[in-house]
Design a protein around this motif. Structure first.
Motif, PDB file in Angstrom:
ATOM      1  N   HIS A 207       0.793  -1.225   0.000  1.00 19.29           N
ATOM      2  CA  HIS A 207       0.000   0.000   0.000  1.00 19.29           C
ATOM      3  C   HIS A 207       0.825   1.274   0.000  1.00 19.29           C
ATOM      4  CE1 HIS A 207      -3.519  -2.509   0.763  1.00 19.29           C
ATOM      5  NE2 HIS A 207      -2.782  -3.131   1.666  1.00 19.29           N
ATOM      6  N   GLN A 208       2.106   1.181   0.263  1.00 21.82           N
ATOM      7  CA  GLN A 208       2.937   2.379   0.296  1.00 21.82           C
ATOM      8  C   GLN A 208       4.382   2.018  -0.038  1.00 21.82           C
ATOM      9  OE1 GLN A 208       3.759   3.427   4.764  1.00 21.82           O
ATOM     10  NE2 GLN A 208       1.703   2.567   4.661  1.00 21.82           N
ATOM     11  N   TYR A 292       3.799  -6.688 -10.865  1.00 21.39           N
ATOM     12  CA  TYR A 292       2.470  -6.113 -11.085  1.00 21.39           C
ATOM     13  C   TYR A 292       2.314  -4.794 -10.322  1.00 21.39           C
ATOM     14  CZ  TYR A 292      -2.576  -6.077 -11.906  1.00 21.39           C
ATOM     15  OH  TYR A 292      -3.847  -5.744 -12.311  1.00 21.39           O
ATOM     16  N   LEU A 293       2.729  -4.793  -9.061  1.00 19.75           N
ATOM     17  CA  LEU A 293       2.640  -3.567  -8.254  1.00 19.75           C
ATOM     18  C   LEU A 293       3.495  -2.457  -8.854  1.00 19.75           C
ATOM     19  CD1 LEU A 293       2.833  -5.159  -4.680  1.00 19.75           C
ATOM     20  CD2 LEU A 293       0.830  -4.024  -5.675  1.00 19.75           C
ATOM     21  N   ASN A 294       4.680  -2.812  -9.308  1.00 22.62           N
ATOM     22  CA  ASN A 294       5.556  -1.807  -9.910  1.00 22.62           C
ATOM     23  C   ASN A 294       4.971  -1.249 -11.202  1.00 22.62           C
ATOM     24  OD1 ASN A 294       7.561  -1.852  -7.952  1.00 22.62           O
ATOM     25  ND2 ASN A 294       8.735  -3.463  -8.968  1.00 22.62           N
ATOM     26  N   MET A 298       3.506   2.399  -7.084  1.00 26.29           N
ATOM     27  CA  MET A 298       3.080   2.572  -5.697  1.00 26.29           C
ATOM     28  C   MET A 298       2.450   3.943  -5.447  1.00 26.29           C
ATOM     29  SD  MET A 298       3.500  -0.400  -4.582  1.00 26.29           S
ATOM     30  CE  MET A 298       2.902  -0.036  -2.919  1.00 26.29           C
ATOM     31  N   PRO A 299       2.934   5.032  -6.056  1.00 25.07           N
ATOM     32  CA  PRO A 299       2.249   6.320  -5.858  1.00 25.07           C
ATOM     33  C   PRO A 299       0.794   6.293  -6.332  1.00 25.07           C
ATOM     34  CG  PRO A 299       4.452   6.689  -6.720  1.00 25.07           C
ATOM     35  CD  PRO A 299       4.209   5.212  -6.801  1.00 25.07           C
ATOM     36  N   TRP A 300       0.539   5.620  -7.469  1.00 23.10           N
ATOM     37  CA  TRP A 300      -0.845   5.509  -7.951  1.00 23.10           C
ATOM     38  C   TRP A 300      -1.692   4.698  -6.980  1.00 23.10           C
ATOM     39  CZ3 TRP A 300      -3.959   1.349  -9.340  1.00 23.10           C
ATOM     40  CH2 TRP A 300      -5.167   1.683  -9.969  1.00 23.10           C
ATOM     41  N   HIS A 306      -6.137   6.196  -0.921  1.00 25.51           N
ATOM     42  CA  HIS A 306      -6.422   7.378  -0.101  1.00 25.51           C
ATOM     43  C   HIS A 306      -7.742   8.018  -0.531  1.00 25.51           C
ATOM     44  CE1 HIS A 306      -5.636  10.754   2.519  1.00 25.51           C
ATOM     45  NE2 HIS A 306      -5.849  11.584   1.519  1.00 25.51           N
ATOM     46  N   ARG A 307      -8.004   8.019  -1.815  1.00 24.83           N
ATOM     47  CA  ARG A 307      -9.275   8.552  -2.309  1.00 24.83           C
ATOM     48  C   ARG A 307     -10.451   7.746  -1.769  1.00 24.83           C
ATOM     49  NH1 ARG A 307      -7.699   9.140  -7.059  1.00 24.83           N
ATOM     50  NH2 ARG A 307      -8.415   7.199  -8.001  1.00 24.83           N
ATOM     51  N   LEU A 308     -10.290   6.439  -1.681  1.00 27.98           N
ATOM     52  CA  LEU A 308     -11.360   5.582  -1.165  1.00 27.98           C
ATOM     53  C   LEU A 308     -11.669   5.892   0.296  1.00 27.98           C
ATOM     54  CD1 LEU A 308     -10.316   2.108  -2.669  1.00 27.98           C
ATOM     55  CD2 LEU A 308     -12.187   3.586  -3.439  1.00 27.98           C
TER      56      LEU A 308
END
Length: 411
Positions: A207-208, A292-294, A298-300, A306-308
């Protein structure tokens, strides 16, 4: 809608499943995340094309498997910004990694009347190993309490951190309160007292962005299954000089250099901690998950989640009789939200939501001392991931109100 989001959701076929004839809404990502097709494909491809044991054979398949296995070690090191791959130990889980540190390194540095400092928000995996170490060594286990806003009380931390403190063990993000702790500040203060810092990153790795060099953490552990990967694979990062000091706690094949009838010599770190045939397919899946995460970035991921939570928290706050736990300000809250509805048992709420296709967690979340501090036995927990949407949050709130109305009407 975000095109990246639309494309990502297509990679998770489980999200199209129906639960009790309702579309699945999966909100238990803090327990286990879902696994996208590219990760599943990579695991299947390994077993179909490269399946062999690692580090043993000299034939082509064994060499290919070993290369893939060790390449993921390099990949993990880059993902958490470790300076070298040898600082990455494969484990079964976060729990396994934390137990390794407590049982091996803890025995080295903790002695009678020493102190181990942890927080009241720890998951049992980062509590019980230290509790057992303290009992075994006749040391003192101390807890840092919560501040009024249910973040970590840093004033209390500074009071309880002393020259007797040998180990500070802390979660980066609480699996109940949804708060991320100031690890860099904690590490700096702990090192001033010559204490070592162990970080539970189970709830933060997916998540970060994690930079172990910037955090200056001595050890950090996380699990693959909470970051889009398979179960049964985890990672322990340790500063290499500390790993070199530690003795292995499991023995057998793979981890030895030489063996005679009367004695044995271990391999160097990290391999001395990886006894027996490892979870090779799990490692391959972990590497695919990191890829996949990359690719998403991670910023996206951080911005999306955070929007959720920014969208969800105010809506939950307006529900009469709902008590939320953790900080009330969105800026301090990650995508984990624990709450209770007045006069309703968390299991009833979770069961009611399940009937509507909404999957949340209910219970003490392996954090019973924290539950006691909060004055409850259990809570309902909704935890989001980047593949959840604002529409999902609307549906969750609507269905939660439906469950509340149903039980109130029944009573």
């Amino acid at each position: 809608m975000d095109k990246k989001f639309e494309e990502a959701v297509k990679d998770f076929p489980i999200l199209t499943r129906k639960i009790n004839d309702e579309p699945l809404l999966y909100l238990d990502n803090a327990a286990t995340s879902q696994t996208p097709n590219p990760v599943l494909d990579q695991i299947v491809s390994f077993y179909q094309n490269t399946n062999a044991n690692v580090h043993r054979g000299v034939y082509t398949l064994a060499n290919d498997a070993t290369t893939a296995y060790e390449n993921v070690r390099e990949q993990v090191a880059a993902f958490i910004h470790a300076d070298e791959a040898k600082s990455i130990v494969y484990t079964r889980s976060t729990t396994d990694g934390l137990n390794l540190v407590a049982s091996s390194f803890g025995d080295l540095v903790v002695h009678e009347d020493d102190e181990i400092l942890i927080t009241i928000m720890e998951h049992h995996s980062n509590l019980i190993p230290w509790q057992q170490l303290a009992q075994r060594k006749h040391a003192k286990l101390k807890y840092v309490e919560l501040a009024a806003d249910q973040t970590l009380d840093m004033a209390d931390f500074k009071r309880k951190l002393t020259e007797r403190t040998k180990i500070v063990a802390v979660t980066q993000t609480s699996n109940v309160l949804g708060v991320t702790n100031p690890i860099k500040e904690i590490t700096k203060l702990a090192h001033q007292q010559q204490a070592y810092v162990v970080v539970d990153a189970a709830q933060s790795a997916a998540h970060q962005t994690i930079d172990v060099q910037d955090l200056d953490a001595d050890f950090l552990a996380f699990s693959g299954h909470k970051m889009l990967g398979p179960t049964g694979i985890g990672v322990l990062y340790g500063k290499l000089d500390l790993l070199n000091e530690m003795a292995p706690i499991q023995f057998g094949g793979e981890m030895i250099e030489t063996v005679s009838r009367t004695q044995a010599k271990w391999q160097t770190a990290p391999w001395k901690f990886e006894a027996g045939t490892p979870n090779i397919g799990g490692v391959i899946g972990l590497g695919a998950a990191i890829t996949y995460l990359n690719k998403l970035g991670m910023p996206w991921i951080e911005a999306t989640e955070h929007r959720l939570v920014t969208y969800l928290l105010p809506q939950l706050a307006q529900i009469t009789g709902l008590t939320m736990y953790g900080p009330k300000t969105v800026a301090k809250h990650e995508s984990i939200v624990a709450f209770n509805l007045r006069d309703l048992h968390p299991h009833d709420v979770a069961t009611g939501l399940d009937m509507l296709g909404v999957e949340v967690r209910a219970g003490h979340h392996c954090a019973q001392p924290l539950m006691t501090t909060l004055g409850v036995e259990s809570t309902v927990r909704a935890s989001m991931s980047f593949y959840n949407s604002l529409a999902d949050m609307d549906r969750f709130v609507y269905d939660l109100k439906m469950v509340k109305e149903f039980f109130n009407r029944e009573s």
